[in-house]
Design an enzyme around this catalytic site. Structure first.
Site, PDB file in Angstrom:
ATOM      1  N   GLU A  64       0.947  -0.766   0.247  1.00  0.00           N
ATOM      2  CA  GLU A  64       0.147   0.177  -0.069  1.00  0.00           C
ATOM      3  C   GLU A  64       0.787   1.644  -0.155  1.00  0.00           C
ATOM      4  O   GLU A  64       0.378   1.941  -0.843  1.00  0.00           O
ATOM      5  CB  GLU A  64      -1.133  -0.021   1.455  1.00  0.00           C
ATOM      6  N   TYR A 147      -4.983   7.938   4.256  1.00  0.00           N
ATOM      7  CA  TYR A 147      -5.700   6.425   2.919  1.00  0.00           C
ATOM      8  C   TYR A 147      -4.651   4.968   3.549  1.00  0.00           C
ATOM      9  O   TYR A 147      -4.960   4.610   3.303  1.00  0.00           O
ATOM     10  CB  TYR A 147      -4.436   6.876   1.458  1.00  0.00           C
ATOM     11  N   ASP A 165      -9.031   6.497  -2.992  1.00  0.00           N
ATOM     12  CA  ASP A 165      -7.793   7.460  -3.276  1.00  0.00           C
ATOM     13  C   ASP A 165      -8.277   8.199  -5.091  1.00  0.00           C
ATOM     14  O   ASP A 165      -9.572   8.409  -5.314  1.00  0.00           O
ATOM     15  CB  ASP A 165      -6.859   5.858  -3.806  1.00  0.00           C
TER      16      ASP A 165
END
Length: 381
Positions: A64, A147, A165
């Site tokens: 990620e 995020y 996103d």
């Protein structure tokens, strides 16, 4: 699907943009219907990616971080290589920063690697090598924002945190006909609220990945493949034939271009390299000395001046090597590279934090910015 019987009336409200959105733009959608169709589509059409085979929170976290500002096709080989070198959070924490940056070399946004390294050390020292699954704690780690926290905690631990996103914003803007520009940070809360509402409580890990995958494969920025979209019958923009009008974006200002001169300073069969400060743009990376030209300055004169100001050694320009163009997030550079001969002086750094005289055969032991990587293959002893 149940459609509202009348349009919302437009009336004057003395409130913020986000509040007006809540009053005027909330669409009645069947959350369960959308979620079920999206998950069924994802199960059948998801790409086979290495991190989707992982159930180790550390591996998911690494993926990620890499995916935050880099395209999937670029990340795959870096991800595989990185985990071969640092298969566990402990091995990452114990590694030298230069080794971490070298494994990251060429992917850009090096603050991600530095913060990943710092966070690994904290996880080893304070959490017995186990990634915290508490959002408030996880958010305190260097480089972890909303995020990253939402993605890792939902995918690795199944927590109900919606991920937002660029792909997700695009899907939501079209699905719900949201007028708020997707590239204005002040509107992020709108997309976060809608993503959370659509997610519900069922299977957050796959829902987050599914909606991001939909944005990447189907709901593309240009020429979206609406024909194969599993939720097109719920999409307000598709049903009103306005796909080309969404998402809304605020036009960005043009980025400046800077002229740079760099010198490959050779002395006693070695070349001079310097290391940038650990913080800031390209922090901790090695590079060849040089810098930005003054207005109207000749490139060769600028190269000699910059090297002197940065290292306090005098050089002469021997020959021209090449020109490199490179784009960063907020600016571009046009860089001319020269071979330079050492004349006199001892290195006294002004800006960089370290220097080395190295042989060309040793250059692969150091991590360089991508702009430098573009001309390094041309260098000769």
């Amino acid at each position: 699907m149940h459609w509202p019987s009348r349009r919302f009336k437009l009336f004057k409200l003395d409130c913020s943009i986000d509040q007006r959105y809540t009053f005027l733009s909330m669409k009645k959608v069947n959350q369960k219907h959308i979620s079920n169709h999206l998950l069924a589509w994802y199960k059948k059409n998801q790409r086979q990616l290495p991190w989707r085979e992982a159930n180790d929170p550390y591996q998911i976290w690494v993926s990620e971080v890499m995916l935050q500002q880099t395209q999937v096709k670029t990340v795959v080989p870096f991800y595989i290589k990185f985990l071969k070198i640092f298969p566990t959070v402990k091995e990452l924490a114990c590694a030298d920063l230069n080794k971490v940056l070298k494994a990251w070399e060429g992917m850009g946004y090096y603050a991600r690697a530095r913060n990943l390294h710092k966070s690994a050390k904290i996880i080893i020292e304070e959490y017995d090598g186990i990634l915290p699954d508490d959002k408030e704690i996880f958010l305190k780690l260097p480089g972890v924002g909303e995020y990253i926290a939402s993605a890792v905690l939902s995918i690795a631990f199944g927590h109900t945190h919606a991920v937002v996103d660029g792909n997700v914003k695009r899907v939501l803007a079209r699905l719900l006909q949201i007028d708020s520009p997707v590239n204005q940070p002040k509107h992020h809360i709108i997309f976060k609220q809608e993503a959370t509402r659509l997610m519900g409580k069922a299977d957050p890990a796959n829902f987050n990945q599914a909606i991001m995958e939909l944005g990447a494969l189907i709901c593309r920025p240009k020429n979206p493949d609406c024909k194969h979209c599993p939720i097109r019958q719920n999409c307000f923009v598709f049903l009103h034939n306005r796909t080309d009008q969404f998402p809304k974006r605020v036009k960005s200002k043009p980025v400046p271009t800077y002229k740079i001169a760099v010198g490959i300073v050779r002395h006693n069969n070695k070349m001079l390299i310097t290391r940038r400060k650990p913080e800031g743009l390209l922090g901790g990376l090695w590079e060849f000395p040089g810098g930005k030209l003054n207005k109207g300055e000749n490139t060769q004169a600028g190269c000699i001046r910059e090297i002197y100001e940065e290292t306090r050694i005098k050089v002469k320009v021997d020959s021209y090597i090449t020109q490199v163009k490179h784009a960063y997030t907020h600016f571009k550079i046009v860089m001319d590279i020269f071979y330079c001969g050492y004349i006199s002086g001892d290195v006294q750094l002004n800006g960089p934090v370290d220097f080395k005289w190295i042989k060309l055969t040793d250059i692969n032991n150091f991590a360089f910015p991508k702009a430098n990587l573009k001309f390094i293959p041309l260098l000769e002893d």
